[in-house]
Write an enzyme that holds these catalytic residues in place. Structure first.
Site, mmCIF file in Angstrom:
data_model
loop_
_atom_site.group_PDB
_atom_site.id
_atom_site.type_symbol
_atom_site.label_atom_id
_atom_site.label_comp_id
_atom_site.label_asym_id
_atom_site.label_seq_id
_atom_site.Cartn_x
_atom_site.Cartn_y
_atom_site.Cartn_z
ATOM 1 N N ASP A 1 42.549 59.377 -1.422
ATOM 2 C CA ASP A 1 42.676 57.927 -0.691
ATOM 3 C C ASP A 1 43.763 57.844 0.657
ATOM 4 O OD1 ASP A 1 41.805 55.177 -0.856
ATOM 5 O OD2 ASP A 1 43.693 54.903 -0.297
ATOM 6 N N GLU B 1 38.850 61.206 1.339
ATOM 7 C CA GLU B 1 38.082 60.200 2.290
ATOM 8 C C GLU B 1 39.540 60.410 4.020
ATOM 9 O OE1 GLU B 1 38.796 55.195 2.464
ATOM 10 O OE2 GLU B 1 40.577 56.711 1.865
#
Length: 536
Positions: A211, A270
């Site tokens: 993330d 990401e």
């Protein structure tokens, strides 16, 4: 024709054992996939109960969104304990059983890791608040003194990126105030996350989706951004809190950990970067294996725009020997049925986009429910909306793409998401979704679920698909035509008109049936077709 011509776009040759180069990875948003214990919230037991569905769908791996202990200020992306399971999702024993069951069905498991920030309920941050200014505990986060916020940075969720504690110090949070940013200049932070990775790798996970992989390192001195306008995760701006060169040393260290385990464990970034070339840095041979292609996701329904993004993506990934990745939707954006126009038009385009994506070289991601053709839910009652991103503006909330999945055509919602007799779910399921339930679509040869299942089976077995090269073919305006080797062609009509082309050969699968007459085929509006090339 040279390897970097606009007509032939190669991927680096690699051994076929590198599964991640052409894997189809299915994203499970755990809260909304399946409710196993009847509390109206999806959980690991629910995921286990639907593993056979995913295996039969034909995907290669499952990416699970965070299921760690969390106060849920950002629905799990505010992690309080990186080595546990929140009771709402089950237990560590459930996680072990899920990994084992998935492997037994030939499915790999990828889990989220959230390294940019912790929860404000994490033991480290609680200790930092208690210890006070100047303490070693505060050095793990980014604290600053001053009568005003230390700089002009904004939170991605709206408002300033700084919150002041009662003792006068400010702490940085690029997201919600409950998500304080870690200080990656501190060696304890590096050591902690190396240990977290090993903990889950030892349990058998096959990789990590990282993330905000571009956000851990901030520019020296925390300089002002110097521009106005809401901060966003994805954009073209060069900013001092994203895509700093120092993040790459972190990813190199993590790659060494991944490579020390057997079985081709992977890291997926990401990551946002202002240019494709900067994004490609995240997937250099000694860094991560994949990076999400947000440029493809955000492309409007236009043939020239799609071709430009495909060419750019394949070219830049090939420069570093990485596979391209393709994704149409995820838990942070409006579902693409709605983005492509909604209704019958949006569904037709979503079907065509699925065949286009799955024919491209590299790895594809499927967001749960896209194989059912689910639209964005735009009329959720105000009282149920809880996404912190809505603080930025009312239109940016992500609740509408996170509504629980419909599994069975029962009389009333939630259509098999929860056990029989349970009607209250964390977000309400629209009554109209009864007709979109997985069980209904499995029995319908014309459903989008049948299309996905058929296409994934062809993709898995056809030697031309997956990793490899793409060769563009001449086509009328509004049509994308490309070959994968000499045996496969994909034709996508992105216009609202029937368009006539030469028939390539035998039709393998179509999102909408073309009209075939001898050596001529008329492509339906907003449709894609796959063909086995032959001499016709």
């Amino acid at each position: 024709m040279n390897a970097l011509s606009p007509d032939v776009l190669p991927a680096a040759p690699v051994p076929s054992t590198r599964w991640w180069r052409d894997a189809v990875i299915y994203q499970v948003y755990v809260r909304s996939f399946a409710d196993g214990d009847g509390d109206g919230v999806g959980d690991l037991l629910g995921v286990r109960s639907r593993l056979r569905y995913l295996a039969d769908l034909g995907v290669d791996a499952i990416w699970l969104t965070p299921f760690y202990p969390s106060p849920m200020a950002d629905f799990g992306y505010d992690v309080a304990d990186y080595r546990g399971v929140d009771p709402v999702f089950g237990s560590l024993a459930d996680a072990r059983a899920l990994i084992e069951d998935a492997h037994g069905l030939g499915l790999r498991i990828i889990v989220d890791v959230v390294p940019n920030h912790t929860s404000d309920r994490h033991a480290w941050f609680e200790a930092a608040v208690q210890a006070g200014p100047g303490s070693p505990e505060r050095e793990r986060y980014i604290f600053r003194d001053g009568d005003a916020p230390p700089n002009d940075w904004e939170s991605i969720f709206g408002g300033p990126a700084w919150t002041r504690l009662p003792d006068g110090q400010w702490y940085l949070h690029l997201f919600a105030p409950q998500q304080p940013d870690l200080n990656w200049a501190h060696p304890e932070v590096h050591a902690e996350f190396a240990d977290v990775l090993r903990f889950w790798l030892d349990l058998g996970v096959d990789g990590f989706r990282i993330d905000v992989a571009h956000g851990m390192v901030k520019a020296e001195g925390l300089p002002d951004v110097g521009h106005t306008g809401q901060a966003r995760m994805i954009g073209a701006q060069v900013v001092p809190y994203f895509d700093q060169d120092g993040v790459h040393e972190i990813h190199r260290a993590w790659r060494r950990i991944l490579d020390s385990y057997s079985g081709e464990r992977i890291g997926v970034a990401e990551a946002w970067a202002p240019t494709p070339e900067r994004l490609a840095n995240y997937v250099r041979p000694d860094e991560l294996h994949q990076a999400f292609n947000f440029h493809f996701l955000t492309t409007p329904w236009d043939a020239a725009r799609f071709r430009a993004v495909i060419e750019e993506s394949l070219h830049t990934s090939a420069l570093v020997g990485a596979p391209a990745t393709w994704v149409l939707s995820n838990h942070d954006v409006k579902r693409h049925v709605t983005r492509y126009g909604g209704g019958a038009t949006g569904l037709a385009r979503a079907k065509a986009a699925a065949l286009l994506m799955l024919a491209l070289p590299g790895s594809s991601y499927v967001y749960q429910g896209e194989e059912l053709g689910l639209p964005e839910v735009l009329d959720l009652p105000e009282e149920v909306l809880r996404d912190p991103q809505r603080l930025r503006d009312a239109e940016s909330g992500r609740d509408g793409c996170r509504v629980p999945l419909p599994w069975s055509p029962t009389e009333e919602p939630p259509f098999g998401f929860s056990p029989p007799g349970i009607t209250g779910t964390w977000l309400p399921v629209p009554p109209a979704w009864r007709d979109l339930a997985a069980e209904t679509q499995l029995a319908d040869p014309d459903s989008i679920l049948t299309l996905y299942t058929t296409a994934l089976a062809i993709r898995k077995n056809h030697p031309a698909l997956g990793d490899g090269t793409l060769t563009w073919r001449p086509a009328p305006d509004g049509v994308l035509a490309f070959d994968r080797s000499a045996t496969f062609r994909c034709l996508t009509n992105l216009t609202d008109a029937w368009i006539e082309v030469d028939r390539p050969g035998e039709l393998l699968v179509a999102s909408a049936n073309p009209s075939i007459s001898g050596k001529v085929v008329r492509l339906a509006p907003d449709s894609a077709t796959w063909w086995a090339i032959e001499d016709v």
